[in-house]
Design an enzyme around this catalytic site. Structure first.
Site, PDB file in Angstrom:
ATOM      1  N   HIS A   3       0.864  -1.187   0.000  1.00  0.00           N
ATOM      2  CA  HIS A   3       0.000   0.000   0.000  1.00  0.00           C
ATOM      3  C   HIS A   3       0.894   1.228   0.000  1.00  0.00           C
ATOM      4  CE1 HIS A   3       0.672  -1.624   4.030  1.00  0.00           C
ATOM      5  NE2 HIS A   3       0.774  -0.365   4.455  1.00  0.00           N
TER       6      HIS A   3
ATOM      7  N   HIS B 141       1.160   4.887   1.271  1.00  0.00           N
ATOM      8  CA  HIS B 141       0.603   5.888   2.170  1.00  0.00           C
ATOM      9  C   HIS B 141       0.711   7.248   1.485  1.00  0.00           C
ATOM     10  CE1 HIS B 141       0.904   3.536   6.083  1.00  0.00           C
ATOM     11  NE2 HIS B 141       1.756   2.848   5.351  1.00  0.00           N
TER      12      HIS B 141
HETATM   13  P1  5GP Z   1       2.121  -0.230   7.335  1.00  0.00           P
HETATM   14  O1  5GP Z   1       2.627  -0.075   8.734  1.00  0.00           O
HETATM   15  O2  5GP Z   1       1.877  -1.669   6.979  1.00  0.00           O
HETATM   16  O3  5GP Z   1       2.924   0.502   6.314  1.00  0.00           O
HETATM   17  O4  5GP Z   1       0.725   0.503   7.310  1.00  0.00           O
HETATM   18  C1  5GP Z   1      -0.472  -0.109   7.603  1.00  0.00           C
HETATM   19  C2  5GP Z   1      -1.497   0.994   7.725  1.00  0.00           C
HETATM   20  O5  5GP Z   1      -2.774   0.434   7.615  1.00  0.00           O
HETATM   21  C3  5GP Z   1      -1.441   1.714   9.082  1.00  0.00           C
HETATM   22  O6  5GP Z   1      -1.287   3.105   8.847  1.00  0.00           O
HETATM   23  C4  5GP Z   1      -2.768   1.357   9.727  1.00  0.00           C
HETATM   24  O7  5GP Z   1      -3.297   2.423  10.490  1.00  0.00           O
HETATM   25  C5  5GP Z   1      -3.646   1.006   8.553  1.00  0.00           C
HETATM   26  N1  5GP Z   1      -4.645   0.010   8.825  1.00  0.00           N
HETATM   27  C6  5GP Z   1      -4.450  -1.182   9.448  1.00  0.00           C
HETATM   28  N2  5GP Z   1      -5.608  -1.862   9.511  1.00  0.00           N
HETATM   29  C7  5GP Z   1      -6.531  -1.082   8.905  1.00  0.00           C
HETATM   30  C8  5GP Z   1      -7.931  -1.245   8.668  1.00  0.00           C
HETATM   31  O8  5GP Z   1      -8.558  -2.256   9.021  1.00  0.00           O
HETATM   32  N3  5GP Z   1      -8.568  -0.234   8.009  1.00  0.00           N
HETATM   33  C9  5GP Z   1      -7.906   0.890   7.591  1.00  0.00           C
HETATM   34  N4  5GP Z   1      -8.643   1.823   6.959  1.00  0.00           N
HETATM   35  N5  5GP Z   1      -6.590   1.077   7.812  1.00  0.00           N
HETATM   36  C10 5GP Z   1      -5.920   0.104   8.461  1.00  0.00           C
END
Ligand code: 5GP
Ligand code: ZN
Length: 114
Positions: A100, A102
């Site tokens: 993903h 951001h």
């Molecule tokens: P990572 O740390 O993997 O780069 O980012 C994961 C992101 O996904 C985090 O910013 C977290 O807040 C978001 N996230 C995790 N679970 C969910 C969810 O169930 N729904 C949404 N909308 N965001 C999520």
């Protein structure tokens, strides 16, 4: 992938604030925003980390950036500046193993990142 939260969101099995969708990708608002704008752009295809991106995914990745740019423009942060982040593996802080982008913006960002 059946136990992946972002696959479930893309399949509408788990609710999320989806602000964009096409046949290849979705964009949704992060559940725990770290900036006034914090939107995630996600491919519908399950790719666990950026290390798993293959040649055949090149167009898909470009598409994710196009979507991110459009959202940044629509949310009024493009000219001020914004950050696109894709974490990879534990020391980056990656928590969800489905790639993903951001989109972070609406406040001054700092460097180096935490
Ligand atoms: P990572 O740390 O993997 O780069 O980012 C994961 C992101 O996904 C985090 O910013 C977290 O807040 C978001 N996230 C995790 N679970 C969910 C969810 O169930 N729904 C949404 N909308 N965001 C999520
Ligand atoms: Zn997935």
């Amino acid at each position: 992938m059946s136990d992946c939260i972002f696959c479930k969101i893309a399949q509408k099995k788990v609710p999320a604030k989806i602000i964009y969708e096409d046949e290849l990708a979705i964009a949704l608002e992060d559940i725990s925003p770290q900036a006034p704008v914090h939107t995630l752009v996600i491919p519908k295809k399950h790719i666990p980390t950026s290390l798993d991106i293959r040649e055949e995914d090149n167009a898909l990745l470009g598409h994710l950036f196009q979507i991110a740019n459009r959202i940044a423009c629509e949310k009024g942060i493009a000219k001020r500046g914004f950050r696109l982040v894709m974490n990879c593996n534990p020391e980056s802080g990656q928590a969800v193993y489905h790639i993903h982008l951001h989109i972070l913006g609406g406040r001054q960002m700092h460097w180096p990142p935490g």
